[in-house]
Design a protein around this motif. Structure first.
Motif, short mmCIF file in Angstrom:
data_model
loop_
_atom_site.label_atom_id
_atom_site.label_comp_id
_atom_site.label_asym_id
_atom_site.label_seq_id
_atom_site.Cartn_x
_atom_site.Cartn_y
_atom_site.Cartn_z
N THR A 177 0.85 -1.19 0.00
CA THR A 177 0.00 0.00 0.00
C THR A 177 0.88 1.23 0.00
N ALA A 178 0.64 2.13 -0.95
CA ALA A 178 1.48 3.31 -1.09
C ALA A 178 1.34 4.21 0.14
N GLY A 179 2.47 4.75 0.59
CA GLY A 179 2.48 5.72 1.67
C GLY A 179 2.97 7.06 1.15
N PRO A 180 3.07 8.05 2.03
CA PRO A 180 3.51 9.37 1.60
C PRO A 180 4.86 9.36 0.88
N ALA A 181 5.76 8.45 1.26
CA ALA A 181 7.10 8.44 0.68
C ALA A 181 7.13 7.92 -0.75
N ASP A 182 6.19 7.03 -1.10
CA ASP A 182 6.22 6.44 -2.45
C ASP A 182 4.94 6.68 -3.23
N ILE A 183 4.14 7.65 -2.82
CA ILE A 183 2.89 7.90 -3.52
C ILE A 183 3.12 8.33 -4.96
N ASP A 184 4.14 9.15 -5.22
CA ASP A 184 4.38 9.61 -6.59
C ASP A 184 4.70 8.44 -7.52
N HIS A 185 5.51 7.50 -7.04
CA HIS A 185 5.83 6.33 -7.85
C HIS A 185 4.57 5.54 -8.18
N HIS A 186 3.72 5.33 -7.20
CA HIS A 186 2.52 4.52 -7.43
C HIS A 186 1.50 5.27 -8.29
N LEU A 187 1.48 6.58 -8.21
CA LEU A 187 0.60 7.34 -9.09
C LEU A 187 1.04 7.21 -10.55
N LEU A 188 2.34 7.27 -10.78
CA LEU A 188 2.85 7.07 -12.13
C LEU A 188 2.49 5.68 -12.66
N LEU A 193 -0.67 1.88 -15.97
CA LEU A 193 -1.47 0.67 -16.04
C LEU A 193 -2.90 0.96 -16.51
N HIS A 194 -3.48 2.04 -16.01
CA HIS A 194 -4.83 2.40 -16.42
C HIS A 194 -4.85 2.76 -17.91
N GLY A 195 -3.83 3.49 -18.36
CA GLY A 195 -3.76 3.85 -19.77
C GLY A 195 -3.60 2.63 -20.66
N ALA A 196 -2.80 1.66 -20.22
CA ALA A 196 -2.60 0.45 -21.01
C ALA A 196 -3.88 -0.36 -21.12
N ALA A 197 -4.68 -0.36 -20.05
CA ALA A 197 -5.90 -1.16 -20.05
C ALA A 197 -7.06 -0.45 -20.74
N ARG A 198 -7.14 0.89 -20.62
CA ARG A 198 -8.30 1.62 -21.12
C ARG A 198 -8.00 2.50 -22.33
N GLY A 199 -6.80 3.02 -22.41
CA GLY A 199 -6.41 3.82 -23.56
C GLY A 199 -7.29 5.03 -23.76
N ALA A 200 -7.65 5.28 -25.03
CA ALA A 200 -8.42 6.47 -25.39
C ALA A 200 -9.83 6.44 -24.84
N ASP A 201 -10.30 5.28 -24.36
CA ASP A 201 -11.65 5.18 -23.82
C ASP A 201 -11.74 5.73 -22.40
N SER A 202 -10.62 6.02 -21.79
CA SER A 202 -10.63 6.44 -20.40
C SER A 202 -11.10 7.89 -20.24
N SER A 203 -12.05 8.10 -19.35
CA SER A 203 -12.45 9.45 -18.98
C SER A 203 -11.67 9.93 -17.77
N GLY A 255 -5.94 -0.04 -12.41
CA GLY A 255 -5.14 -0.29 -13.60
C GLY A 255 -4.47 -1.64 -13.46
N ARG A 256 -4.24 -2.31 -14.56
CA ARG A 256 -3.58 -3.61 -14.50
C ARG A 256 -2.74 -3.81 -15.75
N ASP A 257 -1.73 -4.62 -15.62
CA ASP A 257 -0.84 -4.92 -16.73
C ASP A 257 -1.55 -5.88 -17.67
N VAL A 258 -1.91 -5.40 -18.86
CA VAL A 258 -2.68 -6.23 -19.79
C VAL A 258 -1.84 -7.35 -20.37
N SER A 259 -0.52 -7.28 -20.22
CA SER A 259 0.33 -8.35 -20.73
C SER A 259 0.37 -9.54 -19.79
N VAL A 260 -0.14 -9.35 -18.57
CA VAL A 260 -0.17 -10.44 -17.60
C VAL A 260 -1.49 -11.18 -17.75
N GLU A 261 -1.39 -12.47 -18.01
CA GLU A 261 -2.59 -13.27 -18.30
C GLU A 261 -3.59 -13.23 -17.16
#
Length: 351
Positions: A177-188, A193-203, A255-261
């Protein structure tokens, strides 16, 4: 009663205390959410005070378009839910009247998508109001421990959760679970991951920066949590972003890695771990927020309505709103007529 209008709550602690005491505490009303949106849009926090004490208020976005103010709930593009006027018990009528008077000034169109069921604003205090059900939000009370929650789910669901969690552990995937020290990494990673899964369909992605600004504030409060699945190499495979506000766990984005089955399995494990952790911290409800997608019924067996309110003020605002409503009615009539034509049986064959 006095009215103070600013870009953010004047006293965030007092404002959040009102959220805590509201019938359905919403993450979309928290001070950290409002402050983040104020950096992007014209947020107006209308605070009602009595003898210098905050007794209620409303937070909205106001955009100027074609000579009219367009009034919406804060964070409108990211679907805020369960919002309404905030009011101390016993002050509901006075606060609602003061807020309604503020909304009724000038020339404006008002569209509040995401009001809670039974909202004070839906009671007719705002001029020219039309209120209807916008969507449904699945939810589930959390009345015991995690085992009690699972026991209330279907047998097949319980089997899948158990199997996925066992495979998760056997493969050496770690839940962090992301904490204050690593929140920026997890946001990236969430953006990736969200972009890979949803792409242009994402609102969600067009407004990711403002969500990230809110998340950085919320994680400091322990009210925004990013649950991540990380493999042995340190690669993030999936993330579930949730809110924990006033004893309520609200699911939000993922978000999830779409390359992972097994991507969907990972999401199931993360959400189950998020619920388990929230129950351990005393959360008493799971809220899946608006959208009655089929998968949500596996997690939550009840639903509550999410409302939309359309209103107007001033001659110009009212005229535009009447035109929009007329156009909306015409479109519905044409849609029904087209459906009737399509469904009407053809003439019987001659023979």
């Amino acid at each position: 009663m006095d009215l103070v209008v600013g870009a953010a709550p004047g006293n965030p602690q007092a404002w959040d205390a009102l959220v805590d005491e509201s019938p359905l505490p919403s993450p979309s009303l928290r001070s950290w959410w409002l402050e983040a949106w104020a950096e992007r849009d014209a947020v107006r926090v209308v605070e009602v005070t009595d003898g210098g004490v905050l007794v209620g208020g409303l937070a909205v976005q106001v955009r100027r378009r074609h000579g009219l103010d367009r009034v919406e709930l804060v964070g409108h593009p990211l679907a805020p839910d369960h919002c309404d006027v905030l009011a101390l018990p016993g002050h509901e009528a006075a606060v609602t009247a003061a807020v309604a008077a503020w909304l009724g000034r000038g020339q404006s169109r008002i569209r509040l998508d995401g009001l809670r069921a039974g909202a004070l604003l839906a009671g007719g205090a705002v001029p020219n109001t039309v209120t209807s059900v916008l969507d449904e939000a699945p939810f589930e009370p959390l009345t015991g421990d995690f085992a009690d929650y699972l026991a209330a789910r279907s047998r097949n669901f319980r089997k899948n959760v158990s199997r996925f969690r066992r495979r998760f552990d056997d493969d050496g995937v770690e839940h962090v679970t992301a904490g204050p020290a690593d929140i920026d990494h997890h946001l990236l990673e969430l953006r990736r991951l969200h972009g890979a899964a949803r792409g242009a369909d994402s609102s969600f992605l067009p407004y990711f920066d403002v969500f990230a600004a809110a998340a950085r504030r919320g994680v400091q409060r322990g009210e925004v949590l990013l649950h991540a699945a990380v493999d042995r190499s340190g690669r993030v495979l999936a993330i579930e972003a949730v809110f924990e506000v006033a004893g309520r766990l609200s699911t939000y984005q993922s978000g999830r890695d779409v390359s992972v089955e097994r991507g969907l399995d990972l999401s199931t494990v993360l959400l189950s771990r998020a619920i388990e952790a929230a129950v351990g911290r005393g959360c008493r409800e799971l809220d899946m927020l608006r959208g009655a997608q089929t998968y949500k019924t596996s997690w939550a067996g009840r639903t509550r309505p999410v409302l939309t309110l359309h209103a107007s003020s001033g001659a110009a605002g009212s005229a535009v709103e009447r035109g929009v409503r007329s156009l909306r009615t015409t479109k519905r009539a044409l849609t029904r007529a087209a459906g009737a034509v399509v469904s009407r049986p053809g003439p019987a064959a001659q023979g």
